[in-house]
Write an enzyme that holds these catalytic residues in place. Sequence first.
Site, PDB file in Angstrom:
ATOM      1  CE  LYS A 206       1.944 104.092  53.190  1.00 37.62           C
ATOM      2  NZ  LYS A 206       2.837 105.030  52.415  1.00 37.62           N
TER       3      LYS A 206
ATOM      4  CG  ASP B 153       6.241 101.978  49.837  1.00 36.29           C
ATOM      5  OD1 ASP B 153       6.175 101.081  48.764  1.00 36.29           O
ATOM      6  OD2 ASP B 153       7.187 102.044  50.251  1.00 36.29           O
TER       7      ASP B 153
END
Length: 215
Positions: A120, A138
């Site tokens: 991420k 997220d």
Amino acid sequence: MKREAIFEFFRRLAEDNPSPQTELEFGNTYQLLVAVVLSAQATDVGVNKATRALFETVKTPQQMLDLGEEGLKQHIKTIGLFNGKAKNVIALSEILVREHGGEVPADRDVLTTLPGVGRKTANVVMNCAFGAETFAVDTHIFRVGNRTGLAKGKTVLAVEKALEKKVPQPFRVGAHHWLILHGRYICKARRPECWRCPVADLCAYKPKSEPPKGK
């Protein structure tokens, strides 16, 4: 969600916010990388408060090493998990100086080898710094993808892969920003604010929430 609806979904979000940006504050790619590492399990607001004074003097990996781990901790001690994050930031700074000439590599696979940098984080850096068509999933994007029907998946990676497959041009670079902001401010976790959502009619979520009484 069908292809035509997905295009319209992003068209409306883009119309509301033509140039979406991360809410993390940074002055260069290295500072962005540090900010994203610090933002894990922390809010952007909290990270920005901690890094404003830090980034006034620390703009390169070498300057971070000169500051040292204890010095860094003094700046970021208001952020959750700051001890481990300080250790990772110093370690990744050492690697950048030693192996990359002090520059942040524009390669997701290389970025994920750095301490504290997961997929991420690497996706955020690739998108925000290098304009790559990456989708940093997220908790907000995971929720919005599943709730709306835009990109369903039981794991973060599954949602990321669904977005990679479904998001059309010209929205691919800005998509993860629009989805994060949408999840943060409208499609909220506890109670989505459907009554003021620009894409409510395209969304699979039911029943739609009503506005609070008196509004």
